[in-house]
Design a protein around this motif. Structure first.
Motif, mmCIF file in Angstrom:
data_model
loop_
_atom_site.group_PDB
_atom_site.id
_atom_site.type_symbol
_atom_site.label_atom_id
_atom_site.label_comp_id
_atom_site.label_asym_id
_atom_site.label_seq_id
_atom_site.Cartn_x
_atom_site.Cartn_y
_atom_site.Cartn_z
ATOM 1 N N THR A 28 -5.792 15.096 4.973
ATOM 2 C CA THR A 28 -5.893 14.983 3.509
ATOM 3 C C THR A 28 -7.202 14.323 3.113
ATOM 4 O OG1 THR A 28 -3.494 14.855 3.273
ATOM 5 C CG2 THR A 28 -4.812 14.008 1.447
ATOM 6 N N TYR A 29 -7.554 13.248 3.806
ATOM 7 C CA TYR A 29 -8.819 12.577 3.516
ATOM 8 C C TYR A 29 -10.000 13.479 3.862
ATOM 9 C CZ TYR A 29 -12.843 9.561 4.069
ATOM 10 O OH TYR A 29 -14.110 9.040 3.984
ATOM 11 N N GLU B 244 -4.111 4.270 4.121
ATOM 12 C CA GLU B 244 -3.725 3.532 2.916
ATOM 13 C C GLU B 244 -3.727 4.449 1.694
ATOM 14 O OE1 GLU B 244 -5.439 -0.108 0.110
ATOM 15 O OE2 GLU B 244 -6.331 0.275 2.086
ATOM 16 N N GLN B 245 -4.771 5.244 1.546
ATOM 17 C CA GLN B 245 -4.857 6.152 0.396
ATOM 18 C C GLN B 245 -3.718 7.159 0.404
ATOM 19 O OE1 GLN B 245 -8.813 7.796 0.760
ATOM 20 N NE2 GLN B 245 -9.764 6.104 -0.365
ATOM 21 N N TYR B 246 -3.371 7.650 1.583
ATOM 22 C CA TYR B 246 -2.300 8.647 1.695
ATOM 23 C C TYR B 246 -0.949 8.037 1.313
ATOM 24 C CZ TYR B 246 0.536 12.402 3.708
ATOM 25 O OH TYR B 246 1.435 13.432 3.888
ATOM 26 N N LEU B 247 -0.672 6.839 1.820
ATOM 27 C CA LEU B 247 0.584 6.174 1.488
ATOM 28 C C LEU B 247 0.681 5.893 -0.006
ATOM 29 C CD1 LEU B 247 0.753 3.631 4.459
ATOM 30 C CD2 LEU B 247 2.309 5.550 4.079
ATOM 31 N N LEU C 223 2.357 11.605 10.498
ATOM 32 C CA LEU C 223 1.953 11.068 9.204
ATOM 33 C C LEU C 223 0.473 10.701 9.205
ATOM 34 C CD1 LEU C 223 3.985 8.633 7.009
ATOM 35 C CD2 LEU C 223 1.569 8.186 7.413
ATOM 36 N N ILE C 224 0.012 10.080 10.271
ATOM 37 C CA ILE C 224 -1.401 9.690 10.346
ATOM 38 C C ILE C 224 -2.302 10.921 10.412
ATOM 39 C CG2 ILE C 224 -3.122 8.586 11.824
ATOM 40 C CD1 ILE C 224 -0.985 6.480 12.479
ATOM 41 N N ALA C 225 -1.896 11.926 11.178
ATOM 42 C CA ALA C 225 -2.690 13.169 11.239
ATOM 43 C C ALA C 225 -2.762 13.820 9.859
ATOM 44 C CB ALA C 225 -2.080 14.120 12.260
ATOM 45 N N ASP C 226 -1.639 13.827 9.147
ATOM 46 C CA ASP C 226 -1.635 14.384 7.788
ATOM 47 C C ASP C 226 -2.548 13.583 6.871
ATOM 48 O OD1 ASP C 226 0.157 16.289 8.623
ATOM 49 O OD2 ASP C 226 1.915 15.346 7.692
ATOM 50 N N VAL D 49 0.818 -1.217 0.000
ATOM 51 C CA VAL D 49 0.000 0.000 0.000
ATOM 52 C C VAL D 49 0.849 1.263 0.000
ATOM 53 C CG1 VAL D 49 -1.940 -1.130 1.141
ATOM 54 C CG2 VAL D 49 -0.198 0.000 2.529
ATOM 55 N N GLY D 50 2.176 1.139 0.174
ATOM 56 C CA GLY D 50 3.031 2.323 0.183
ATOM 57 C C GLY D 50 4.483 1.956 0.363
#
Length: 606
Positions: free
Chosen positions: A428-429, A581-584, A421-424, A402-403
């Protein structure tokens, strides 16, 4: 006191619905056994020295214990799979540890030569589990614990992630009501009793599971009382504890200790899913230097000081810490209090010397030590077979990349790179749901593991698989949006270090552009420097409205953040793991991996 409390929440787990998308060093503080009354000495070799072949008066009982396994059947990765060991010269070294294949070998080896041996646990055996267990409602972990010959465990907060009915199924067996059976064999449940003395059905006012259990062998009786922390409803989703009430740990233990005594059981061990914070990160530090219990703080110290003297030892957990301490009981007598970190990295070996004449433990003879579950021993073949079986079922989902990352992205510290990273990812989502989203907040306890660069299962260095992402965020929360005023946002930051989080701060991880200073030289809410709070360089306006993203657990006020439950204009999004997952996927590739964020959004003054 660290600025961030150890990870230990939370909620329901992701389950098989995802399948539809795929085809020994002694602790320095351990007590030495004191001389026993008369001419007898402690030890297995003296167990049968009575007249005419009858057992002698004093009998050593081995108590092996561990806590907070969280379904970690495979060796945990990164810092989650290491322990720190204090060396004789004062330096420290780290040791790779954990994994059910190794835990089984260590426990079986430890039992050799001990005819009177009990294995007990302090809760959170399941929940917040890696994909191999969490995907299957933790049936794999229950199977593994059966093979480990676990005798008894208390419930922990995570045993309620999917609610009391699911906990009952894990105890009694049967196929999952929604996902059914995973093989042609019906899940048989736990061979060992789960104890829940302080968890009551609100209607019947009775414990939902057994409050205690008695181990017996050749006239020797040891009672076990199991409780979870009274504050479980604050760190579990409301649905998970619906219809339940959680009572005071001390009052409950004292109540059932009296009941056991009335039934002739005088040797008693309390299994308590609540813990403390040790003065050292080394598992083998001297917890009793310079005095009994001085090397530990936190909730367990008050509990230990107030639990009735009729209880002979306390096996604890919840804080994922390692300690072997003596804490004075209400009568002033030293009493052993232990915890074996988490994820199966340690186990505790305690010797309880039983006096057959009195039926009680000779307290001056109690000794204990934590031991490392090293990976330099042979793997237990039955555990390897079990892991292979469940990995085969999970592989179509878990092995999917996934990344890509350029180095380890850790989840420890006041502000962690993975927290950023998770907050970002959530911000983003959130912007795809509402372009007006301003910032995201992430609770540190919801980040269950680091992302490690080294390949785990042949996927290649730097590859992040779905299984690895699942292990980081296994709770099936949604990403929610809500409006908070600037004043409310400031109050949320203050709640990190005050109220329910005063003693053990929970520092929220923040998205890019949100900054402030945390002054740990101050106390309570004053530790948040209000005039330092900025969003994209601009001071927070207390009268303005901000659109804030967070997971559904936080949106309900979880982890001691009541102000977050007061947000308005809510919008519920998709799964938080999907957002990660989408961000990675969108921000990395084999040739352009994500680098660890700098973790410089919160300025910490010590």
């Amino acid at each position: 006191m660290p600025a961030t409390s150890p990870a230990h929440p939370r909620r329901r787990r992701r389950t098989n619905r995802l399948l539809a998308t795929a085809a020994g060093v002694l602790t320095a503080g351990a007590l030495a056994a004191a001389a026993l009354p008369g001419s007898a000495n402690a030890g297995e070799q003296h167990a049968n020295q009575g007249k005419h072949g009858h057992p002698g008066r004093y009998q050593d009982i081995q108590l092996l214990s561990f806590n907070d396994l969280h379904g970690n059947l495979e060796p945990p990765t990164g810092s989650s799979g290491r322990v720190t060991e204090l060396q004789p010269d004062g330096t420290t070294k780290t040791i790779d540890a954990g994994g059910a294949e190794y835990l089984a070998t260590h426990l079986r080896e430890a039992r050799k030569g001990h005819r009177y041996s009990i294995t007990a646990a302090g809760g959170d055996m399941v929940g917040a589990s890696p994909l191999i267990s969490g995907l299957f409602h933790d049936e794999p972990t229950i199977e593994a614990l059966n093979k480990l010959d676990l005798d008894v465990t208390s419930v922990g907060n995570h045993e309620f992630d999917e609610g009391a009915k699911e906990l009952s199924r894990l105890q009694k067996g049967g196929c999952h009501p929604t996902d059914g059976c995973y093989s042609d064999k019906k899940f048989k449940g736990a061979d060992f009793p789960y104890l829940a003395a302080n968890v009551l059905d609100e209607k019947t006012k009775k414990p939902i599971l057994k409050p205690y259990w008695v181990w017996q062998k050749q006239g020797v009786k040891v009672g076990f009382i199991g409780v979870t922390l009274e504050g479980t409803p604050n760190i579990v989703s409301a649905e998970g504890v619906k219809g339940l009430s959680f009572k005071d740990e001390v009052e409950t233990i004292n109540k059932y200790a009296k009941e056991l005594r009335r039934k002739g059981v005088k040797s008693i061990v309390a299994l308590i899913h609540e813990g403390g914070f040790p003065a050292s990160t080394s598992y083998n530090y001297d917890c009793d230097s310079p005095g009994a219990g001085n090397g530990i703080s936190g909730p367990i110290t008050d509990i230990a000081k107030n639990v009735t003297s009729e209880v002979d030892a306390l096996v604890t957990g919840h804080t994922h810490a390692a300690y072997v301490c003596t804490v004075p009981d209400p009568a002033g007598k030293p009493r052993m209090v232990t915890s074996a970190a988490s994820f199966g990295r340690l186990y505790t070996d305690t010797t309880l010397t039983y006096d057959r004449a009195t039926g009680d433990i000779v307290r001056t003879a109690v000794k204990s030590a934590n031991h490392v579950v090293t990976r330099d021993v042979a793997k237990a073949a039955d555990m390897t077979e079990l892991i292979d079986k469940w990995n085969t079922l999970a592989a179509p989902i878990g092995n999917r990349p996934v990344g890509y990352i350029s180095a380890d992205i850790g989840n420890t510290g006041t502000e962690s790179p993975l927290g950023d990273l998770i907050a970002d990812a959530q911000l983003t989502y959130a912007k795809t749901l509402d372009a007006e989203a301003d910032l995201a907040l992430m609770n540190p306890g919801g980040i269950r593991a680091p992302l490690t660069y080294a390949a785990k299962s042949g996927e290649g260095d730097g590859v992040v698989t779905f299984a690895e992402a699942f292990t980081v965020q296994p709770f099936a929360n949604t990403v929610n949006l809500q409006d908070l005023t600037g004043a409310q946002l400031i109050q949320v930051l203050k709640e990190q270090v005050s109220g329910a989080n005063q003693a053990a701060p929970k520092i929220l991880q923040v998205s890019d552009g949100f900054t402030y200073t945390l002054d740990l030289t101050k106390s309570g809410a004053d530790r948040v420097v209000t005039d330092s709070i900025r969003l994209n360089g601009q001071p927070i306006d207390e009268s303005a409205t901000y659109r804030v993203a967070m997971n559904s657990f936080l949106a309900g006020g979880g982890d001691g953040f009541p102000t977050l439950a007061k947000g308005t204009n809510p919008l519920v999004g998709d799964d938080d793991l999907k957002a990660l997952e989408q961000y990675l996927t969108a921000n990395s590739s084999p040739t352009d991996p994500i680098a660890p964020p700098k973790a410089d959004r919160i300025t910490v003054v010590n």
